[in-house]
Design an enzyme around this catalytic site. Structure first.
Site, PDB file in Angstrom:
ATOM      1  N   TYR A 261      40.952  31.755  43.082  1.00  9.15           N
ATOM      2  CA  TYR A 261      39.607  32.222  42.710  1.00  9.15           C
ATOM      3  C   TYR A 261      38.887  32.772  43.935  1.00  9.15           C
ATOM      4  O   TYR A 261      38.285  33.854  43.882  1.00  9.15           O
ATOM      5  CB  TYR A 261      38.837  31.043  42.115  1.00  9.15           C
ATOM      6  CG  TYR A 261      37.479  31.365  41.536  1.00  9.15           C
ATOM      7  CD1 TYR A 261      37.350  31.845  40.241  1.00  9.15           C
ATOM      8  CD2 TYR A 261      36.317  31.155  42.273  1.00  9.15           C
ATOM      9  CE1 TYR A 261      36.096  32.119  39.689  1.00  9.15           C
ATOM     10  CE2 TYR A 261      35.062  31.423  41.739  1.00  9.15           C
ATOM     11  CZ  TYR A 261      34.958  31.910  40.448  1.00  9.15           C
ATOM     12  OH  TYR A 261      33.717  32.164  39.914  1.00  9.15           O
TER      13      TYR A 261
ATOM     14  N   LYS B 276      37.792  36.615  44.281  1.00  9.69           N
ATOM     15  CA  LYS B 276      36.376  36.981  44.402  1.00  9.69           C
ATOM     16  C   LYS B 276      36.110  37.726  45.715  1.00  9.69           C
ATOM     17  O   LYS B 276      35.260  38.627  45.751  1.00  9.69           O
ATOM     18  CB  LYS B 276      35.482  35.741  44.282  1.00  9.69           C
ATOM     19  CG  LYS B 276      35.428  35.137  42.871  1.00  9.69           C
ATOM     20  CD  LYS B 276      34.871  36.094  41.837  1.00  9.69           C
ATOM     21  CE  LYS B 276      34.527  35.412  40.517  1.00  9.69           C
ATOM     22  NZ  LYS B 276      34.213  36.382  39.446  1.00  9.69           N
TER      23      LYS B 276
HETATM   24  P1  NAD Z   1      32.771  31.390  30.898  1.00  7.30           P
HETATM   25  O1  NAD Z   1      34.102  30.725  30.877  1.00  7.30           O
HETATM   26  O2  NAD Z   1      31.646  30.797  30.142  1.00  7.30           O
HETATM   27  O3  NAD Z   1      32.901  32.923  30.461  1.00  7.30           O
HETATM   28  C1  NAD Z   1      33.950  33.744  30.893  1.00  7.30           C
HETATM   29  C2  NAD Z   1      34.316  34.652  29.740  1.00  7.30           C
HETATM   30  O4  NAD Z   1      35.368  35.519  30.184  1.00  7.30           O
HETATM   31  C3  NAD Z   1      34.841  33.870  28.536  1.00  7.30           C
HETATM   32  O5  NAD Z   1      34.091  34.225  27.383  1.00  7.30           O
HETATM   33  C4  NAD Z   1      36.297  34.303  28.441  1.00  7.30           C
HETATM   34  O6  NAD Z   1      36.783  34.382  27.101  1.00  7.30           O
HETATM   35  C5  NAD Z   1      36.262  35.672  29.098  1.00  7.30           C
HETATM   36  N1  NAD Z   1      37.586  36.093  29.567  1.00  7.30           N
HETATM   37  C6  NAD Z   1      38.511  35.357  30.240  1.00  7.30           C
HETATM   38  N2  NAD Z   1      39.617  36.088  30.437  1.00  7.30           N
HETATM   39  C7  NAD Z   1      39.383  37.320  29.894  1.00  7.30           C
HETATM   40  C8  NAD Z   1      40.148  38.505  29.778  1.00  7.30           C
HETATM   41  N3  NAD Z   1      41.398  38.587  30.252  1.00  7.30           N
HETATM   42  N4  NAD Z   1      39.584  39.584  29.159  1.00  7.30           N
HETATM   43  C9  NAD Z   1      38.324  39.510  28.657  1.00  7.30           C
HETATM   44  N5  NAD Z   1      37.557  38.407  28.724  1.00  7.30           N
HETATM   45  C10 NAD Z   1      38.089  37.323  29.340  1.00  7.30           C
HETATM   46  O7  NAD Z   1      32.399  31.519  32.430  1.00  7.30           O
HETATM   47  P2  NAD Z   1      31.064  31.990  33.186  1.00  7.30           P
HETATM   48  O8  NAD Z   1      30.658  30.877  34.058  1.00  7.30           O
HETATM   49  O9  NAD Z   1      30.100  32.598  32.254  1.00  7.30           O
HETATM   50  O10 NAD Z   1      31.720  33.097  34.132  1.00  7.30           O
HETATM   51  C11 NAD Z   1      31.448  34.479  34.031  1.00  7.30           C
HETATM   52  C12 NAD Z   1      31.728  35.118  35.374  1.00  7.30           C
HETATM   53  O11 NAD Z   1      30.840  34.570  36.345  1.00  7.30           O
HETATM   54  C13 NAD Z   1      33.142  34.873  35.900  1.00  7.30           C
HETATM   55  O12 NAD Z   1      33.616  36.038  36.553  1.00  7.30           O
HETATM   56  C14 NAD Z   1      32.935  33.771  36.914  1.00  7.30           C
HETATM   57  O13 NAD Z   1      33.918  33.767  37.896  1.00  7.30           O
HETATM   58  C15 NAD Z   1      31.572  34.138  37.469  1.00  7.30           C
HETATM   59  N6  NAD Z   1      30.847  33.067  38.135  1.00  7.30           N
HETATM   60  C16 NAD Z   1      30.532  31.936  37.473  1.00  7.30           C
HETATM   61  C17 NAD Z   1      29.828  30.953  38.149  1.00  7.30           C
HETATM   62  C18 NAD Z   1      29.436  29.679  37.480  1.00  7.30           C
HETATM   63  O14 NAD Z   1      29.026  28.759  38.194  1.00  7.30           O
HETATM   64  N7  NAD Z   1      29.501  29.555  36.181  1.00  7.30           N
HETATM   65  C19 NAD Z   1      29.464  31.126  39.489  1.00  7.30           C
HETATM   66  C20 NAD Z   1      29.816  32.301  40.123  1.00  7.30           C
HETATM   67  C21 NAD Z   1      30.511  33.270  39.445  1.00  7.30           C
END
Ligand code: NAD
Length: 260
Positions: free
Chosen positions: A155, A159
């Protein structure tokens, strides 16, 4: 109404951060395409947005599938005649120490974040380069685009890679009016984070409460999670910002966890 008449595609938008941003984009006047793996989940999220008075449609699209991404973006262009904003947000996490990490798990994380980010970028640029107004590409990075944490090597590497992709797009896209920026949130309470709390507790031999206070929020200025509203506000600001003034930049929204 900062996004009136704009057409925006948000990937990974069936839930979590993606859905929060899609919702805010619609409230700001955009027509939003809610893309995710599962067609029914996309349609349900789009329906939620329509019930709030917004314009939204669902689109089943696996971002690692070249055909699906190309066809999905082509369909948006056919239906709406344009694509103004792309938010590359789909993401997955994997928790394992490096010495036990399977190549298949490494590749899976790389595929979703980096292959997905690239495929979406290429398809979007092909459309945006045809539009006199250009467009905005926004990546969902993380504080892990700049910092590392144990147990999250794929990850962290992915990133960091997205930050490089964002900067490359900023350089190539400028002459076509396309800007690229990356949002780098700290921990936001979504299913992705909820899943890793028990996993980290097991790996580190500490309680779930300690994972939150001593790992996730330890370096924030106020011990608070970053909120969906904070990330959505930043995503809207970047989508609506005119011209090439803001491009190739990383915006950290993390309650001070990372300062640069
Ligand atoms: P989440 O798991 O709630 O949502 C991620 C979504 O991506 C899910 O709906 C999933 O079905 C979809 N997904 C996964 N693989 C996929 C693919 N191959 N094609 C299309 N869709 C796909 O997670 P989140 O926390 O909402 O994360 C969203 C983004 O934010 C991610 O890139 C994550 O790395 C980033 N992020 C999250 C956090 C956090 O703390 N939650 C912090 C920093 C960055």
């Amino acid at each position: 109404m900062r996004m009136q008449d704009k057409v925006a595609l948000v990937t990974g938008a069936a839930g979590g951060i993606g859905l929060a941003i899609a919702r805010q984009y619609a409230q700001e006047g955009a027509t939003v395409v809610v893309a995710d793996l599962n067609a029914e989940a996309c349609e349900a999220s789009a329906e939620e947005i329509r019930a709030e008075g917004g314009h939204a449609t669902g689109l089943a699209m696996d971002v690692t599938d070249e055909q699906a991404v190309d066809a999905g973006v082509a369909e948006i262009a056919r239906r709406h005649g344009r694509l103004d904003v792309v938010l590359s947000n789909a993401g997955i996490q994997h928790i394992d120490p490096l010495d036990e990490l399977a190549l298949a798990d490494w590749r899976k994380v790389m595929a979703v974040h980096l292959d997905g980010g690239f495929l979406l970028t290429r398809a979007a640029l092909r459309q945006m380069y045809r539009q006199p107004e250009g467009g905005r590409i926004i990546y969902m990075g993380s504080v892990h685009s700049m910092e590392a944490s144990p147990l999250k090597a794929p990850y962290v590497a992915a990133k960091h890679g997205l930050l490089g992709l964002c900067r490359a797009v900023a350089k190539e896209g400028a002459e076509h009016g396309v800007s690229a920026n990356i949002i780098c949130p700290g921990f936001v309470r979504t299913p992705l984070v909820d899943r890793q709390i028990p996993q980290q507790a097991r790996e580190l031999g500490i309680s779930e409460e300690e994972v939150i206070s001593k790992v996730m929020l330890k370096n924030t200025v106020d011990g608070e999670f970053t909120s969906l509203e904070e990330v959505s506000e930043l995503a809207t600001h970047l989508a609506a910002f005119p011209g090439n003034g803001l491009t190739g930049q990383a915006f950290v929204v993390s309650h001070g966890w990372h300062m640069h």
